[in-house]
Scaffold this active site. Structure first.
Site, mmCIF file in Angstrom:
data_model
loop_
_atom_site.group_PDB
_atom_site.id
_atom_site.type_symbol
_atom_site.label_atom_id
_atom_site.label_comp_id
_atom_site.label_asym_id
_atom_site.label_seq_id
_atom_site.Cartn_x
_atom_site.Cartn_y
_atom_site.Cartn_z
ATOM 1 C CB SER A 117 -0.911 0.165 1.124
ATOM 2 O OG SER A 117 -0.011 0.062 2.310
ATOM 3 C CB SER A 153 7.938 7.068 16.012
ATOM 4 O OG SER A 153 8.333 8.587 15.711
ATOM 5 C CB THR A 184 6.231 10.854 17.025
ATOM 6 O OG1 THR A 184 5.203 11.992 16.786
ATOM 7 C CG2 THR A 184 5.557 9.713 17.061
ATOM 8 C CE1 TYR A 222 4.440 8.489 13.464
ATOM 9 C CE2 TYR A 222 3.380 6.692 12.372
ATOM 10 C CZ TYR A 222 4.346 7.346 13.059
ATOM 11 O OH TYR A 222 5.628 6.970 13.119
ATOM 12 C CE LYS A 264 4.971 4.396 14.289
ATOM 13 N NZ LYS A 264 5.639 2.727 13.751
ATOM 14 C CE1 TYR A 322 11.788 3.188 12.375
ATOM 15 C CE2 TYR A 322 12.945 2.276 14.091
ATOM 16 C CZ TYR A 322 12.116 1.874 13.162
ATOM 17 O OH TYR A 322 12.018 0.759 12.727
ATOM 18 C CG PHE A 323 15.510 10.731 17.351
ATOM 19 C CD1 PHE A 323 15.378 9.255 18.151
ATOM 20 C CD2 PHE A 323 15.136 11.879 17.973
ATOM 21 C CE1 PHE A 323 15.153 9.556 19.565
ATOM 22 C CE2 PHE A 323 14.804 11.927 19.644
ATOM 23 C CZ PHE A 323 14.935 10.779 20.160
HETATM 24 C C1 WQD Z 1 11.765 18.127 9.832
HETATM 25 C C2 WQD Z 1 11.819 19.701 9.962
HETATM 26 C C3 WQD Z 1 9.828 21.037 9.746
HETATM 27 C C4 WQD Z 1 9.153 19.664 5.448
HETATM 28 C C5 WQD Z 1 8.092 13.614 11.116
HETATM 29 C C6 WQD Z 1 7.256 12.793 11.808
HETATM 30 C C7 WQD Z 1 7.761 11.533 12.789
HETATM 31 C C8 WQD Z 1 8.713 10.765 11.849
HETATM 32 C C9 WQD Z 1 9.381 11.590 10.793
HETATM 33 C C10 WQD Z 1 7.504 8.846 11.197
HETATM 34 C C11 WQD Z 1 10.899 20.155 10.533
HETATM 35 C C12 WQD Z 1 10.727 21.111 8.556
HETATM 36 C C13 WQD Z 1 9.788 19.908 6.654
HETATM 37 C C14 WQD Z 1 9.170 20.721 4.611
HETATM 38 C C15 WQD Z 1 10.116 22.213 6.367
HETATM 39 N N1 WQD Z 1 7.858 9.721 11.142
HETATM 40 N N2 WQD Z 1 10.202 21.107 7.233
HETATM 41 N N3 WQD Z 1 9.689 22.098 5.067
HETATM 42 O O1 WQD Z 1 8.507 16.578 11.517
HETATM 43 O O2 WQD Z 1 10.489 16.067 12.536
HETATM 44 O O3 WQD Z 1 9.005 14.099 11.932
HETATM 45 O O4 WQD Z 1 8.920 12.489 10.216
HETATM 46 O O5 WQD Z 1 7.687 8.212 12.611
HETATM 47 O O6 WQD Z 1 6.774 10.931 13.409
HETATM 48 O O7 WQD Z 1 6.439 13.758 12.742
HETATM 49 O O8 WQD Z 1 9.947 15.472 10.106
HETATM 50 O O9 WQD Z 1 11.127 16.062 8.014
HETATM 51 O O10 WQD Z 1 8.513 16.448 8.295
HETATM 52 O O11 WQD Z 1 10.342 17.977 9.290
HETATM 53 O O12 WQD Z 1 10.463 23.374 6.825
HETATM 54 O O13 WQD Z 1 8.699 20.899 3.396
HETATM 55 O O14 WQD Z 1 11.778 20.119 8.336
HETATM 56 O O15 WQD Z 1 9.140 21.949 10.047
HETATM 57 O O16 WQD Z 1 11.414 21.428 11.461
HETATM 58 P P1 WQD Z 1 9.469 15.609 11.604
HETATM 59 P P2 WQD Z 1 9.993 16.464 8.808
#
Ligand code: WQD
Length: 343
Positions: A34, A129, A131, A153, A157, A181-182
């Site tokens: 999916s 995560s 999160t 979401y 978790k 995970y970060f």
């Molecule tokens: C990173 C930084 C945004 C996109 C998410 C989920 C987390 C995990 C990882 C699943 C932030 C900034 C982002 C853009 C931007 N997923 N940004 N422009 O939000 O830390 O984590 O993905 O497990 O659960 O929450 O990752 O890559 O979306 O954002 O400025 O087009 O980049 O504001 O500071 P995030 P991200």
């Protein structure tokens, strides 16, 4: 060991499958495709130099999962461990469709845990995560922080971790590892597998890569008024190859130790801002990444990065790839696959 990998055709699952095979484990993949293209499997078989059994069904379908596990045992290849990746993972989508997220993410984990108990399969590595640390966690984040969420979401978790904690208490022979995970980024150095978002990327790194390769006009930077080094969001980006190695280390640790439940952060312990990542990607790709500062994205936090001490001391695992490696490997994948995997 015979390892069943759910979501093994996905981004982190596919990279982990290669590490399992390279370490001599036998792998069976379950994926409903999916959020993954079938092409991933042929790329994996090319990289692994061997056939990889893949069963295409929804892992939340407990009857199908039980039949597969029964069949493998009858063939003399009983499943001894499960690495459970299969889940929906888009934060924004989970706000729009919470019931689908609870149905899928909780249903899949409940099916996996129930089938493992029925068949006395002892080892489970769960894809969790950072999160789960919620909105106000102090950095660097340690595993003993309380868990909470700010979106469906994230709640799936948190809830899945609770399900598995309770299962481990009720069945002390079960060995569970919760891996938090970060921010996973990067790609296998071959450029043959990588992150392939099905729609407009929510995450920063794939969006930057699509700007660099010409698929997107410019990057929107979600706010530059955070209390951080340059005002933009700071995150702990971890190379997917380091993350995959962390799964192997966790699996082998729980198989060799008598602890029912383990929780490990998988991160570098270092934070990188949005603009720092943009600069690193420009240096790695030689391409300019045009961007504009826009308003903050609802739900975003200023800073998130790990305290990875426990994984380092207990697992002997640490990240070895730099932000430059993450950008170079992402770029190699994106340049070789401008439209992602072929259909
Ligand atoms: C990173 C930084 C945004 C996109 C998410 C989920 C987390 C995990 C990882 C699943 C932030 C900034 C982002 C853009 C931007 N997923 N940004 N422009 O939000 O830390 O984590 O993905 O497990 O659960 O929450 O990752 O890559 O979306 O954002 O400025 O087009 O980049 O504001 O500071 P995030 P991200």
């Amino acid at each position: 060991m015979h390892v069943l990998v759910t979501g093994g055709a996905g981004y982190i699952g596919s990279h982990t499958v290669l590490h399992l095979l390279a370490a001599g484990h036998e792998v069976v993949v379950v994926d409903d495709f999916s959020n993954a293209r079938p092409t991933v499997v042929s790329r994996l078989e090319e990289l692994a130099g061997q056939a990889i059994p893949v069963h295409s069904f929804d892992v939340a379908d407990i009857d199908k999962l039980d039949s597969l596990v029964t069949e493998l045992a009858a063939e003399g290849r009983p499943v001894e461990a499960v690495i459970h990746f299969a889940a929906f993972k888009a934060v924004g989508e989970s706000v729009a469709e919470p019931l689908a997220y609870y149905r899928n993410n909780l249903g899949a984990t409940l099916a996996v845990a129930e089938v493992m108990v029925r068949h006395a399969i002892p080892h489970l590595v769960f894809s969790s995560s950072a999160t789960v640390y919620g909105a106000d966690a102090p950095v660097p984040m340690t595993e003993d922080l309380p868990t909470s969420a700010t979106n469906p979401y994230g709640w799936t978790k948190v809830m899945n971790e609770q399900v598995l904690r309770d299962a481990a208490v009720a069945h002390p022979w079960l060995r569970v590892a919760l891996l938090r995970y970060f921010n996973p980024v990067g790609a296998h150095p071959s450029g043959r597998i990588g992150e392939d978002p099905s729609e407009v990327p929510n995450n920063l790194m794939p969006y930057i890569a699509q700007v660099a390769v010409g698929r997107r006009e410019q990057l929107s930077v979600f706010g530059d008024d955070y209390d951080t080094v340059d005002g933009t969001g700071v995150r702990d980006y971890i190379h997917v190859e380091d993350l995959a190695a962390g799964h192997l280390a966790a699996l082998e640790w729980i198989a060799g130790h008598d602890r029912a439940l383990s929780v490990w952060n998988l991160g570098t312990g270092r934070g990188t801002s949005v603009l720092e990542l943009v600069a690193a990607f420009e240096a790695a790709s030689g391409r300019e990444i045009p961007y504009q500062i826009v308003e903050r994205r609802p739900g975003d936090i200023a800073s998130s990065y790990a305290d990875p001490t426990r994984a380092q001391t207990e697992l002997g695992w640490r990240t070895v790839r730099s932000v430059e490696d993450m950008c170079a490997d992402t770029w190699r994948w994106q340049q070789a696959n401008p439209e992602g995997y072929p259909a």
